[in-house]
Design a protein around this motif. Structure first.
Motif, mmCIF file in Angstrom:
data_model
loop_
_atom_site.group_PDB
_atom_site.id
_atom_site.type_symbol
_atom_site.label_atom_id
_atom_site.label_comp_id
_atom_site.label_asym_id
_atom_site.label_seq_id
_atom_site.Cartn_x
_atom_site.Cartn_y
_atom_site.Cartn_z
ATOM 1 N N GLU A 26 -38.722 -14.378 -4.821
ATOM 2 C CA GLU A 26 -39.711 -13.490 -5.411
ATOM 3 C C GLU A 26 -40.404 -14.215 -6.548
ATOM 4 O O GLU A 26 -39.780 -14.992 -7.266
ATOM 5 N N ASP A 28 -43.572 -13.750 -9.755
ATOM 6 C CA ASP A 28 -44.502 -12.878 -10.464
ATOM 7 C C ASP A 28 -45.791 -13.607 -10.818
ATOM 8 O O ASP A 28 -46.644 -13.065 -11.527
ATOM 9 N N GLU A 29 -45.918 -14.858 -10.349
ATOM 10 C CA GLU A 29 -47.152 -15.617 -10.474
ATOM 11 C C GLU A 29 -47.236 -16.566 -9.283
ATOM 12 O O GLU A 29 -46.235 -16.821 -8.604
ATOM 13 N N HIS A 96 -49.279 -9.614 -3.306
ATOM 14 C CA HIS A 96 -48.286 -10.674 -3.183
ATOM 15 C C HIS A 96 -48.295 -11.167 -1.733
ATOM 16 O O HIS A 96 -47.930 -10.422 -0.830
#
Length: 209
Positions: A26, A28-29, A96
């Motif tokens: 995962e 987040d950027e 995403h």
């Protein structure tokens, strides 16, 4: 490909499409993750606030892009892992998109960027040099310029070379990064800086074990 994926995500956000197998990685950027097995996961994270998207065009674009690449480079060379969206009043819609690449070569070809991932000796065989300055990494922080010859002579040292503005994650502990174009963000993560408009821009080198 970042521009290509941005176009995909612009189409995708409000379509509500989710697909994939729920991989453990995962981000987040936007991040390039080189796994222990040598394959690459590319995560492209984009924020959007548009209201209207064409779901059918999105699906066709993703399908066509992947199919075209696979037809030219072989089954398994590129796969869609998953596409997800989330929204909040503060940030709007965040998309995403995760793609699985069989090798670093597939990532480089599909994204049209410079990239290598392997041993130092393999990198040299591909024509990459190590004649720039390096910063030493200790416990997730840079401690100043250092001589990397010992690491270069160690057959267990691995290297990632990337010419792209992106976060990079490796399976291992980072030992050194090239000086002036990389920020160490953790023991196994780096923010690579690369201006595609600058003809003199140099790719980022990451040495790790």
């Amino acid at each position: 490909m970042k521009r290509k994926l941005c176009a995909v995500l612009c189409l995708a956000v409000a379509a509500g499409i989710t697909t994939g197998c729920g991989a453990s990685f995962e981000a987040d950027e936007s991040t390039v993750y080189i796994t222990k097995q040598g394959n690459v996961i590319g995560a492209d994270i984009e924020d959007f606030n548009e209201e209207y998207y064409d779901e059918e065009e999105l699906q066709q674009y993703i399908t066509d892009s992947i199919q075209s690449y696979v037809e030219a480079n072989g089954d398994g060379s590129l796969e869609l892992d998953r596409f997800e969206t989330e929204s909040s009043e503060k940030d709007g819609v965040t998309a995403h998109l995760y793609l699985n690449y069989a090798t670093y070569i597939d990532y480089a070809l599909f994204n049209d960027v410079t990239m290598f991932a392997g041993t130092v000796e393999q990198a040299r065989q591909e024509g990459f040099t190590f004649d720039q300055s390096f910063q030493k990494a200790e416990d997730g922080a840079l401690t100043g310029t250092a001589d990397v010859q010992e690491a270069l002579d160690d057959e267990n040292t691995k290297v990632v070379v990337i010419g792209e503005e992106t976060a990079v994650r490796v399976d291992g502990e980072i030992l050194y990064v090239s000086d002036g174009n990389a920020d160490l963000t953790g023991k196994n993560t780096v923010q690579a800086h690369y201006d595609i408009e600058n003809e003199d821009a140099q790719p980022v080198y990451i040495l790790y074990k």
